[in-house]
Design a protein around this motif. Structure first.
Motif, PDB file in Angstrom:
ATOM      1  N   LEU A   1     -47.101 -43.355  32.443  1.00  0.00           N
ATOM      2  CA  LEU A   1     -47.437 -44.548  31.675  1.00  0.00           C
ATOM      3  C   LEU A   1     -48.201 -45.559  32.538  1.00  0.00           C
ATOM      4  O   LEU A   1     -49.126 -46.221  32.063  1.00  0.00           O
ATOM      5  CB  LEU A   1     -46.162 -45.183  31.109  1.00  0.00           C
ATOM      6  N   ARG A   2     -47.776 -45.685  33.835  1.00  0.00           N
ATOM      7  CA  ARG A   2     -48.506 -46.588  34.717  1.00  0.00           C
ATOM      8  C   ARG A   2     -49.945 -46.093  34.908  1.00  0.00           C
ATOM      9  O   ARG A   2     -50.886 -46.911  34.906  1.00  0.00           O
ATOM     10  CB  ARG A   2     -47.804 -46.645  36.073  1.00  0.00           C
ATOM     11  N   LYS A   3     -50.111 -44.811  35.086  1.00  0.00           N
ATOM     12  CA  LYS A   3     -51.457 -44.263  35.233  1.00  0.00           C
ATOM     13  C   LYS A   3     -52.293 -44.469  33.975  1.00  0.00           C
ATOM     14  O   LYS A   3     -53.476 -44.831  34.037  1.00  0.00           O
ATOM     15  CB  LYS A   3     -51.354 -42.776  35.577  1.00  0.00           C
ATOM     16  N   GLN A   4     -51.691 -44.294  32.831  1.00  0.00           N
ATOM     17  CA  GLN A   4     -52.400 -44.500  31.571  1.00  0.00           C
ATOM     18  C   GLN A   4     -52.785 -45.961  31.396  1.00  0.00           C
ATOM     19  O   GLN A   4     -53.876 -46.276  30.892  1.00  0.00           O
ATOM     20  CB  GLN A   4     -51.492 -44.035  30.403  1.00  0.00           C
ATOM     21  N   GLU A   5     -51.921 -46.859  31.839  1.00  0.00           N
ATOM     22  CA  GLU A   5     -52.230 -48.287  31.753  1.00  0.00           C
ATOM     23  C   GLU A   5     -53.433 -48.638  32.619  1.00  0.00           C
ATOM     24  O   GLU A   5     -54.323 -49.384  32.188  1.00  0.00           O
ATOM     25  CB  GLU A   5     -51.000 -49.094  32.184  1.00  0.00           C
ATOM     26  N   GLU A   6     -53.479 -48.092  33.824  1.00  0.00           N
ATOM     27  CA  GLU A   6     -54.606 -48.372  34.702  1.00  0.00           C
ATOM     28  C   GLU A   6     -55.912 -47.829  34.131  1.00  0.00           C
ATOM     29  O   GLU A   6     -56.960 -48.485  34.207  1.00  0.00           O
ATOM     30  CB  GLU A   6     -54.344 -47.758  36.074  1.00  0.00           C
ATOM     31  N   VAL A   7     -55.854 -46.645  33.571  1.00  0.00           N
ATOM     32  CA  VAL A   7     -57.063 -46.043  32.986  1.00  0.00           C
ATOM     33  C   VAL A   7     -57.555 -46.874  31.811  1.00  0.00           C
ATOM     34  O   VAL A   7     -58.759 -47.133  31.648  1.00  0.00           O
ATOM     35  CB  VAL A   7     -56.787 -44.590  32.568  1.00  0.00           C
ATOM     36  N   LEU A   8     -56.670 -47.339  30.970  1.00  0.00           N
ATOM     37  CA  LEU A   8     -57.070 -48.158  29.819  1.00  0.00           C
ATOM     38  C   LEU A   8     -57.679 -49.482  30.268  1.00  0.00           C
ATOM     39  O   LEU A   8     -58.694 -49.940  29.710  1.00  0.00           O
ATOM     40  CB  LEU A   8     -55.845 -48.398  28.918  1.00  0.00           C
ATOM     41  N   ILE A   9     -57.057 -50.074  31.284  1.00  0.00           N
ATOM     42  CA  ILE A   9     -57.605 -51.344  31.781  1.00  0.00           C
ATOM     43  C   ILE A   9     -59.002 -51.132  32.352  1.00  0.00           C
ATOM     44  O   ILE A   9     -59.931 -51.935  32.119  1.00  0.00           O
ATOM     45  CB  ILE A   9     -56.645 -51.940  32.831  1.00  0.00           C
ATOM     46  N   GLU A  10     -59.163 -50.064  33.107  1.00  0.00           N
ATOM     47  CA  GLU A  10     -60.487 -49.784  33.670  1.00  0.00           C
ATOM     48  C   GLU A  10     -61.519 -49.529  32.577  1.00  0.00           C
ATOM     49  O   GLU A  10     -62.657 -50.020  32.655  1.00  0.00           O
ATOM     50  CB  GLU A  10     -60.388 -48.587  34.615  1.00  0.00           C
ATOM     51  N   GLN A  11     -61.173 -48.796  31.577  1.00  0.00           N
ATOM     52  CA  GLN A  11     -62.118 -48.539  30.475  1.00  0.00           C
ATOM     53  C   GLN A  11     -62.479 -49.819  29.720  1.00  0.00           C
ATOM     54  O   GLN A  11     -63.648 -50.020  29.340  1.00  0.00           O
ATOM     55  CB  GLN A  11     -61.492 -47.509  29.514  1.00  0.00           C
ATOM     56  N   ILE A  12     -61.482 -50.658  29.536  1.00  0.00           N
ATOM     57  CA  ILE A  12     -61.751 -51.914  28.832  1.00  0.00           C
ATOM     58  C   ILE A  12     -62.725 -52.767  29.638  1.00  0.00           C
ATOM     59  O   ILE A  12     -63.704 -53.329  29.092  1.00  0.00           O
ATOM     60  CB  ILE A  12     -60.435 -52.659  28.568  1.00  0.00           C
ATOM     61  N   PHE A  13     -62.487 -52.875  30.955  1.00  0.00           N
ATOM     62  CA  PHE A  13     -63.393 -53.657  31.787  1.00  0.00           C
ATOM     63  C   PHE A  13     -64.794 -53.036  31.842  1.00  0.00           C
ATOM     64  O   PHE A  13     -65.804 -53.756  31.870  1.00  0.00           O
ATOM     65  CB  PHE A  13     -62.814 -53.805  33.204  1.00  0.00           C
ATOM     66  N   ASN A  14     -64.845 -51.734  31.892  1.00  0.00           N
ATOM     67  CA  ASN A  14     -66.157 -51.076  31.901  1.00  0.00           C
ATOM     68  C   ASN A  14     -66.950 -51.365  30.624  1.00  0.00           C
ATOM     69  O   ASN A  14     -68.155 -51.621  30.666  1.00  0.00           O
ATOM     70  CB  ASN A  14     -65.989 -49.579  32.102  1.00  0.00           C
ATOM     71  N   LYS A  15     -66.276 -51.281  29.500  1.00  0.00           N
ATOM     72  CA  LYS A  15     -66.964 -51.562  28.232  1.00  0.00           C
ATOM     73  C   LYS A  15     -67.427 -53.014  28.161  1.00  0.00           C
ATOM     74  O   LYS A  15     -68.516 -53.313  27.661  1.00  0.00           O
ATOM     75  CB  LYS A  15     -66.046 -51.228  27.057  1.00  0.00           C
ATOM     76  N   ARG A  16     -66.577 -53.903  28.660  1.00  0.00           N
ATOM     77  CA  ARG A  16     -66.977 -55.306  28.650  1.00  0.00           C
ATOM     78  C   ARG A  16     -68.168 -55.550  29.581  1.00  0.00           C
ATOM     79  O   ARG A  16     -69.050 -56.362  29.284  1.00  0.00           O
ATOM     80  CB  ARG A  16     -65.799 -56.175  29.050  1.00  0.00           C
ATOM     81  N   ASP A  17     -68.146 -54.842  30.736  1.00  0.00           N
ATOM     82  CA  ASP A  17     -69.276 -54.981  31.648  1.00  0.00           C
ATOM     83  C   ASP A  17     -70.565 -54.447  31.030  1.00  0.00           C
ATOM     84  O   ASP A  17     -71.656 -54.989  31.260  1.00  0.00           O
ATOM     85  CB  ASP A  17     -68.980 -54.245  32.961  1.00  0.00           C
ATOM     86  N   GLU A  18     -70.455 -53.383  30.252  1.00  0.00           N
ATOM     87  CA  GLU A  18     -71.646 -52.852  29.587  1.00  0.00           C
ATOM     88  C   GLU A  18     -72.212 -53.854  28.572  1.00  0.00           C
ATOM     89  O   GLU A  18     -73.425 -53.992  28.429  1.00  0.00           O
ATOM     90  CB  GLU A  18     -71.314 -51.534  28.891  1.00  0.00           C
ATOM     91  N   ILE A  19     -71.294 -54.522  27.894  1.00  0.00           N
ATOM     92  CA  ILE A  19     -71.759 -55.501  26.910  1.00  0.00           C
ATOM     93  C   ILE A  19     -72.366 -56.713  27.589  1.00  0.00           C
ATOM     94  O   ILE A  19     -73.409 -57.227  27.186  1.00  0.00           O
ATOM     95  CB  ILE A  19     -70.590 -55.906  25.988  1.00  0.00           C
ATOM     96  N   SER A  20     -71.737 -57.173  28.671  1.00  0.00           N
ATOM     97  CA  SER A  20     -72.208 -58.381  29.367  1.00  0.00           C
ATOM     98  C   SER A  20     -73.392 -58.116  30.284  1.00  0.00           C
ATOM     99  O   SER A  20     -74.059 -59.048  30.725  1.00  0.00           O
ATOM    100  CB  SER A  20     -71.081 -59.001  30.178  1.00  0.00           C
TER     101      SER A  20
END
Length: 445
Positions: free
Chosen positions: A317-336
């Motif tokens: 679950l901790r690993k899944q949380e880190e992956v989700l956070i990274e994906q969210i930041f990546n998508k936001r960086d793509e938009i910004s």
């Protein structure tokens, strides 16, 4: 000795002996006092012959009084300056002047809507025609009928040069056949009279000629020339109005084509048909990842304390949380527009692919320009249709209410009226000159 005096005196004529009476008395008295009887020699005064002739010539004038002399001069001036010119003018009008026939035309320049420029309420009150197309056309028409083009066409179509230079016409109105075009135009302006009524916008044209048939023919030609001019002016006005609208449509259409071409190049370069849809998809994807992250954190919070942190479930679950956070930041960086830390794209790909926010800004600008160009093009098309309808509605034509007619009697010259006007004019001028002369004489005295 006494007999010698009379014989000597009798031989002297009155023209040779010119002695004053008191001188003769003095000499006779001196001779008697001395007691001598002698011949008295009388002085003789010789005069020049031309002086005697002048005395005989002006003897009548010297006998006249100054007042009688002034009256004689006044009568002579009246005869020379008033009676003689009046007699010559009357002789010309009644015996020499040729008959001139006239034909009057009446028409008005009107539009298809049935209104004229000067027929408004303000124009009726003030007597002034409002500024409009029909009023302008009316004045243009009157100047045209007196201009060079009409004269040249009449010379070609009706032969007015031969008609006005006929030998049967009197010497004042007869035109020389070798005159220049400028002289012929001036002569024609004396044979045509135009008038314009500001209130009703009615034009009246009077044409003069020396035969009834020629007068009618010239009047018909003048009317046809005027109708052709009005039709030409109306067609030109319609063409100008529609031409401007068509040019506006062409400009709007060209602008719309350029915007569409830029939109096509943008989509080809960014490999995106609609960046707005891509942005919506990215936002939906981020929202899904955030929902998954929220579920993962909820499970971690539930399992926290229940099982050990080193358990496989917690680590997963901790690993899944880190992956989700990274994906969210990546998508936001793509938009910004900020490059993600774990991106695998090289520098060329980063140059080719722009940030989603920049793509949206460029795309929205193109969309606004395209919408504006589309609206301008639509408005230009509507304006073109309105211009065509307005041009058809404002079409000009010549409304004729008094057509040309063949005269039966000569209108000019007005022999009696012209003779009376000539006499009264000369009389007034002579009277004014006489009053001025007497005023100057009284002032000098």
């Amino acid at each position: 000795m006494q007999s010698e005096m009379p014989s000597q005196s009798s031989s002297d004529t009155p023209s040779q002996v010119t002695a004053k009476p008191h001188e003769l008395q003095e000499k006779a008295a001196k001779s008697l006092t001395k007691g001598n009887v002698s011949v008295v020699e009388l002085p003789i005064e010789k005069k020049k012959p031309n002086a005697a002739n002048q005395n005989k010539r002006f003897r009548f004038l010297q006998k006249l009084r100054p007042q009688q002399l002034r009256r004689g001069i006044l009568a002579l001036s009246f005869a020379l300056l008033v009676l003689l010119p009046s007699l010559l003018g009357t002789t010309y009008f009644f015996l020499i002047a040729s008959d001139r026939y006239s034909s009057t035309l009446g028409f008005s320049v009107r539009g298809m809507d049935g209104t004229s420029a000067g027929g408004d309420f303000l124009g009726a009150l003030t007597g002034l025609a409002s500024v409009g197309t029909t009023t302008t056309d009316s004045f243009i028409l009157m100047d045209y009928l007196q201009g060079r083009e009409v004269v040249e066409r009449l010379v070609k179509d009706e032969g007015i040069l031969n008609h006005y230079s006929n030998d049967q016409i009197d010497f004042l109105y007869r035109l020389d056949g070798n005159q220049t075009i400028e002289t012929l135009i001036g002569y024609w302006q004396g044979m045509i009279t135009t008038s314009f009524d500001n209130t009703s916008t009615i034009i009246e044209v009077e044409v003069q000629a020396f035969t009834p048939e020629m007068t009618e023919r010239i009047a018909k030609r003048v009317l046809s020339y005027g109708a052709e001019l009005v039709n030409t002016l109306s067609q030109n006005a319609r063409k100008d109005a529609v031409k401007f609208a068509e040019e506006e449509v062409r400009r709007s259409e060209l602008r719309l084509k350029m915007i569409r071409m830029r939109m096509k190049e943008f989509r080809s370069a960014e490999s995106s048909i609609d960046p707005t849809k891509n942005a919506e998809m990215q936002i939906e994807l981020i929202a899904g990842l955030e929902k998954q992250l929220l579920d993962t954190r909820s499970r971690l919070a539930t399992l926290n304390g229940a099982i050990d942190e080193s358990s496989p479930t917690i680590r997963q679950l901790r690993k899944q949380e880190e992956v989700l956070i990274e994906q969210i930041f990546n998508k936001r960086d793509e938009i910004s527009g900020k490059g993600p830390a774990s991106t695998l794209r090289n520098s060329d790909e980063n140059d080719r692919f722009s940030s989603l926010s920049a793509l949206l800004a460029d795309y929205e600008e193109l969309v606004v320009e395209q919408e504006f160009a589309q609206q301008a093009y639509t408005a230009a098309l509507a304006g073109l249709e309105r211009s065509r309808a307005e041009a058809d509605r404002q079409q000009r034509y010549l409304a004729v209410f008094k057509p040309p007619s063949k005269p039966q009697e000569a209108t000019y010259p007005r022999r009696l009226i012209n003779s009376a006007i000539l006499f009264l004019g000369l009389l007034a001028a002579w009277a004014l000159a006489t009053v001025i002369t007497y005023s100057i004489r009284d002032h000098l005295n």
